[in-house]
Design a protein around this motif. Structure first.
Motif, PDB file in Angstrom:
ATOM      1  N   LYS A 163       5.237   4.183  -3.983  1.00  0.00           N
ATOM      2  CA  LYS A 163       5.503   3.204  -5.030  1.00  0.00           C
ATOM      3  C   LYS A 163       4.417   3.229  -6.100  1.00  0.00           C
ATOM      4  N   HIS A 164       3.190   3.244  -5.656  1.00  0.00           N
ATOM      5  CA  HIS A 164       2.086   3.056  -6.601  1.00  0.00           C
ATOM      6  C   HIS A 164       1.627   4.351  -7.242  1.00  0.00           C
ATOM      7  N   HIS A 165       1.688   5.442  -6.514  1.00  0.00           N
ATOM      8  CA  HIS A 165       1.309   6.738  -7.081  1.00  0.00           C
ATOM      9  C   HIS A 165       2.417   7.721  -6.766  1.00  0.00           C
TER      10      HIS A 165
ATOM     11  N   PHE B 146      13.926   2.303  -4.693  1.00  0.00           N
ATOM     12  CA  PHE B 146      13.853   1.898  -3.291  1.00  0.00           C
ATOM     13  C   PHE B 146      12.920   0.704  -3.173  1.00  0.00           C
TER      14      PHE B 146
ATOM     15  N   CYS C 199       0.820  -1.210   0.000  1.00  0.00           N
ATOM     16  CA  CYS C 199       0.000   0.000   0.000  1.00  0.00           C
ATOM     17  C   CYS C 199       0.851   1.255   0.000  1.00  0.00           C
TER      18      CYS C 199
ATOM     19  N   TYR D   7      10.012  10.887  -5.926  1.00  0.00           N
ATOM     20  CA  TYR D   7      10.009   9.426  -5.781  1.00  0.00           C
ATOM     21  C   TYR D   7      10.085   8.686  -7.113  1.00  0.00           C
ATOM     22  N   PRO D   8       9.583   9.240  -8.236  1.00  0.00           N
ATOM     23  CA  PRO D   8       9.753   8.489  -9.488  1.00  0.00           C
ATOM     24  C   PRO D   8      11.206   8.337  -9.912  1.00  0.00           C
TER      25      PRO D   8
ATOM     26  N   GLU E 205       9.949  -1.500  -1.279  1.00  0.00           N
ATOM     27  CA  GLU E 205       8.804  -1.425  -0.383  1.00  0.00           C
ATOM     28  C   GLU E 205       8.908  -2.607   0.560  1.00  0.00           C
TER      29      GLU E 205
END
Lengths: 214, 178, 160, 377
Positions: D243-245, D255, D239, D250-251, D257
């Motif tokens: 990572k997901h959005h 790293f 979650c 962060y892009p 998760e």
């Protein structure tokens, strides 16, 4: 004494393997092999996924784009209203069809919205709107569902707490702050304020005693 | 402590409300002794509501060690505490609880209102429907510490102020009058 | 029988890991020169805050008792919780024009949250954040301050 | 109110052997003013009913009268341990709504501050929950090392906890000239301290026996209850919003998760300890590559959002933090909702604490890492 033992036996028991693990650990310690190095601990399993794997997985799982999502939802529910040009796919459902609609988008395997991110209410002049932010953990879709109550005075809506358990608590919060009653809710109570208070997030909330207006 | 010679510290001094009439030399010395002992062993209650509680924890920890003043024994129960540090905002649901905690503390008891929320409602003064506009609407406050949150040194300074306040108390006069 | 040995082994491993932890504490116990405690009231003379530390809002005055505040009220608007109140008065200057100048720049220290929004909003850099943090007091009314000193004037050349 | 009142608490009848124990509102192990009404039989917990609202401050109502930079300042006071993430969430939401592209430098600075704040938060969680579980040394060691991060914050932002560093369009100041040097010094120092933390507590058999297998939360339940953050990831629920959005910088970075498997208290502990290592990796990737440029874009004096609804999610130290702004085109928002991670996390407690001893309830509470003003808002 007997009853106490019974209950301990049923519920309070720890996993038996913890004992075995510790004894193994002890053997290793005696052999002076146990040296803690950074985060590489022994006997613990924290897995980590790197970014490439994750991206590949999400791409394969990405079953449909936002347009396809909207198309599938509108074909199944022709009277639902879709808002164009918003940040996320956004759909407004009639209040009497809300529960069936929600049940469907959770159980449908191509949609599988199993994670209710956020549930909140917005007070408008004619009605109160409840906004559901939903995400699918397998497909990574994100969608906004809205439902309007019939009026503001006797605002009621069907609960979705049987579909997503987390909704039970969010609905209590909405009931507390906005005064929407949720039908079939298991335990609808006020979280933040007493029964003597009004519903403060309504636009007509007025309190001369507690509020200093600026 | 070298602090007493500093000008700024002297500036905001407490008013002497009550003074002895002549001939109480022994009682004055006794008072000084008792107050010296009391002022160096004030035990706070672990009572934290908002961000100031984290700074209160920081005061208790290694960098700003409040054990140097004899304040380190943070008690979880009001019956063993001497002082409440109201670290954070108090709302209308919490106010009766705070009142009860204050009532449960044995006399003599002291209150430090830490941070803007406890001093005057701070960021929640206007338009907030549930925050009490200052903790002194609920219980009497001895020392106010502005800041949001005040840094640990500011709270230590408040401890020094409280020590000064305790040292000025007249314990035996009250007893004799009765 | 096996469970008995496990029991004994667990006791020993418990003691062993406890000693491992105590080794860490003992290391710090016997290195007192790595002292982290700040001797606060004793080091007041040498204690220096960081440049950007926000302790209070102050209005710097120069040696002629002049400040830069025009009384525009932008800081009052920017303040999220009404810590700043500006009372202005209108005077008639030499040219016979009516002019509004600042009378009192009132600052409620007890309510301030030190968010720096007022300093950002100020167009003439009249107010800055001060370094003083020792404000604790037994009387709440002392926290209401008037920032412009009595008899002070606005500095020459400050645009309205 | 504080008075014992039947209408609030008893949802079904109390059996003859049961009794009620009121934990809180003032209790050291509840990390604030949370009240847990527990129904016990002996030491066994039969039911836990969390009662919140003892620090409710009506922030959502207050925001309706404030402008957007002022809302940013107010979010500091909700989850004060991840203050910068909260600030950033509102700033990102406003920037997305206005379609403002912030400079690359801002993205890097914000991400570094996110991770520093996460480190500080997890350190405080480590020491506070260690204290809950009876390890007082942890309290002193954790706060001792946390002061180094707070010094970095103070040097650049001017405040220790309530930073108010992000503003719509960028950050409030440029980074301090010493910033990179002091962050690097801190990381080299902290890399040596974390194994010490493990030696003190994580490897201790007594501590492990107290947390292993206690309070298991399955992956399905974690998703159904919306449990996010390290608590949800310990159950295997992937979650991580970073990572997901991905947002900010962060892009650009690599790293991991951290995902746990068991979902028990010890795994929650372990995931947080591992996240500290991961945060340091992220900072090390970014700290040398902060691009030159402006630290903020020029915004209008009065920020007005276009009409519409905007939602922004960020990963705060204890889960997914969301900001939902409904704007009607004025300088004040029509409605603001903060989706706080603690709110969803807290109400799982009845589900997983049932059947455990009351001492295990403390372990579960400690590893949930709750911040009460974040829940109450």
């Amino acid at each position: 004494m007997k009853r106490g033992r019974e209950i301990v036996g049923i519920v309070g028991k720890r996993k038996p393997d913890s004992v075995c693990k510790t004894s193994q650990r002890f053997d290793r310690m005696v052999n002076k092999k146990n040296k803690v190095k950074g985060n590489k601990d022994i006997g613990l399993s924290v897995t980590s996924r790197n970014k490439e794997v994750n991206l590949a997985q999400s791409e394969t799982n990405q079953a449909m784009t936002n347009e396809q999502l909207i198309e599938q939802l509108t074909s199944a529910n022709p009277d639902a209203v879709v808002k164009q040009g918003s940040q996320y796919p956004e759909i407004t459902v009639a209040h009497d069809k809300l529960h069936a609609f929600m049940q469907n988008i959770k159980s449908d395997s191509s949609l599988a919205f199993d994670y209710l991110v956020c549930e909140t209410g917005v007070d408008y002049p004619e009605f109160i709107q409840v906004v559901y932010h939903l995400e699918s953990t397998s497909h990574r879709h994100f969608m906004v569902v809205k439902a309007n109550t019939e009026n503001r005075e006797t605002a009621t809506l069907d609960t979705v707490s049987d579909i997503w358990p987390t909704a039970e608590f969010h609905e209590c919060e909405i009931y507390d702050l906005l005064g929407i009653r949720f039908n079939n809710h298991p335990n609808l109570r006020r979280y933040f304020l007493d029964d003597t208070w009004g519903h403060p997030l309504r636009k007509d909330f007025h309190d001369d005693i507690h509020v200093v207006e600026r | 402590m070298g602090i007493t010679s500093k000008k700024e510290f002297e500036k905001n001094d407490f008013p002497v409300l009550d003074s002895y009439e002549g001939g109480s030399i022994i009682l004055t010395q006794l008072d000084a002794l008792v107050n010296w002992a009391r002022s160096n062993s004030v035990w706070p209650l672990t009572f934290g509501t908002r961000c100031c509680a984290i700074e209160f924890m920081a005061v208790g920890a290694s960098r700003h060690d409040m054990a140097r003043f004899g304040y380190e024994v943070a008690r979880a129960t009001p019956r063993q505490a001497d002082m409440i540090i109201i670290s954070g905002s108090i709302n209308y649901k919490m106010a009766p609880v705070l009142k009860r905690l204050y009532d449960q503390i044995a006399d003599p008891k002291y209150v430090i209102a830490m941070g803007a929320c406890a001093v005057s409602g701070g960021p929640f003064y206007y338009n907030s429907y549930s925050i009490v506009k200052g903790a002194d609407h609920v219980i009497p406050v001895d020392i106010y510490v502005p800041g949001c949150p005040p840094r640990p040194e500011a709270l230590l300074y408040a401890f020094l102020q409280l020590q000064k306040k305790i040292k000025r108390e007249k314990n035996f006069k009250k007893q004799l009058k009765k | 029988m096996k469970s008995f040995f496990n029991y004994i082994a667990e006791i020993f491993s418990g003691v062993w890991t406890l000693l491992t932890g105590m080794k860490v504490t003992a290391k710090y116990f016997f290195t007192p020169w790595k002292n982290v405690t700040q001797q606060y009231p004793e080091n007041r003379d040498t204690l220096v805050m960081y440049d950007r530390f926000r302790g209070e809002v102050i209005m710097p005055h120069n040696e002629n008792n002049e400040h830069k505040c025009t009384g525009c009220g932008l800081c009052e608007n920017a303040c999220p919780n009404g810590s700043i109140e500006i009372i202005s008065k209108s005077i008639v200057n030499e040219e016979g024009k009516k002019k509004r100048i600042i009378d009192q720049h009132i600052y409620h220290l007890g309510m301030c949250t030190f968010c720096n929004l007022c300093v950002r909003a100020c167009p003439s850099d009249a107010i800055v954040m001060g370094q003083k943090f020792e404000h604790a007091h037994w009387d709440r009314s002392t926290f209401t301050k008037v920032l412009n000193q009595p008899g002070s004037k606005i500095m020459e050349g400050i645009k309205e | 109110m504080a008075e014992f009142s039947e209408k609030y608490i008893i949802t079904d009848e109390i059996k003859a052997d049961e009794y009620l124990v009121n934990i809180g509102p003032q209790h050291p192990s509840t990390h604030g003013v949370l009240r847990l009404l527990t129904r016990l039989e002996g030491e066994i917990v039969h039911n836990v009913e969390p009662h919140i609202g003892y620090i409710h401050s009506g922030i959502e109502k207050m925001t309706e009268a404030l402008s957007y930079p002022q809302i940013v300042h107010l979010t500091d006071r909700m989850d004060y341990l991840s203050a910068h993430m909260n600030n950033e969430a509102v700033c990102l939401c406003v920037e997305n709504a206005l379609q403002v592209e912030v400079p690359e430098r801002v993205k890097y600075i914000r991400t570094i501050f996110d991770e520093l704040q996460r480190l500080a938060s997890h350190q405080l969680w480590w020491c506070a929950s260690g204290m809950d579980l009876g390890a007082l040394t942890a309290f002193f060691y954790g706060l001792r090392d946390r002061e180094d991060i707070l010094d970095i914050f103070e040097e650049t932002c001017g405040a220790r906890l309530t930073l108010n560093y992000s503003v719509p369009g960028g950050v409030m100041f440029d980074i301090h000239p010493n910033f990179q040097k002091s962050v690097k010094a801190f990381i080299t120092k902290f890399r040596k301290k974390l194994p010490e933390y493990d030696k003190l507590l994580t490897d201790n058999i007594i501590f492990q026996n107290r947390t292993k297998g206690v309070g298991v939360l399955s992956k399905e339940d974690a998703i159904a209850f919306g449990v996010t953050g390290p608590t949800g990831r310990a159950s295997g629920f992937s979650c991580d919003v970073r990572k997901h959005h991905p947002y900010s910088a962060y892009p650009y970075i690599k790293f991991d998760e951290k995902l746990g498997t068991d979902g028990d208290s010890f795994m929650r502990w372990k995931v947080r300890m591992d996240e500290m290592w991961e945060s340091m990796n992220i900072i090390e990737q970014l700290i040398d590559n902060i691009p030159e440029g402006d630290f903020a874009v020029k915004m209008k004096g009065v920020i007005k959002l276009p009409e519409g609804e905007f939602y922004q999610r960020v990963e705060s130290a204890r889960g997914e933090f969301g900001v939902y702004i409904v704007s009607d085109g004025k300088k004040n928002p029509y409605r603001v909702k903060f989706r706080s991670p603690g709110f969803s996390n807290l109400f799982t407690i009845n589900h997983i604490a049932k059947g455990w001893k009351i001492a295990d309830l403390v372990a579960i509470m400690a590893t949930f890492d709750l911040v009460i003003p974040d829940i109450d808002r």
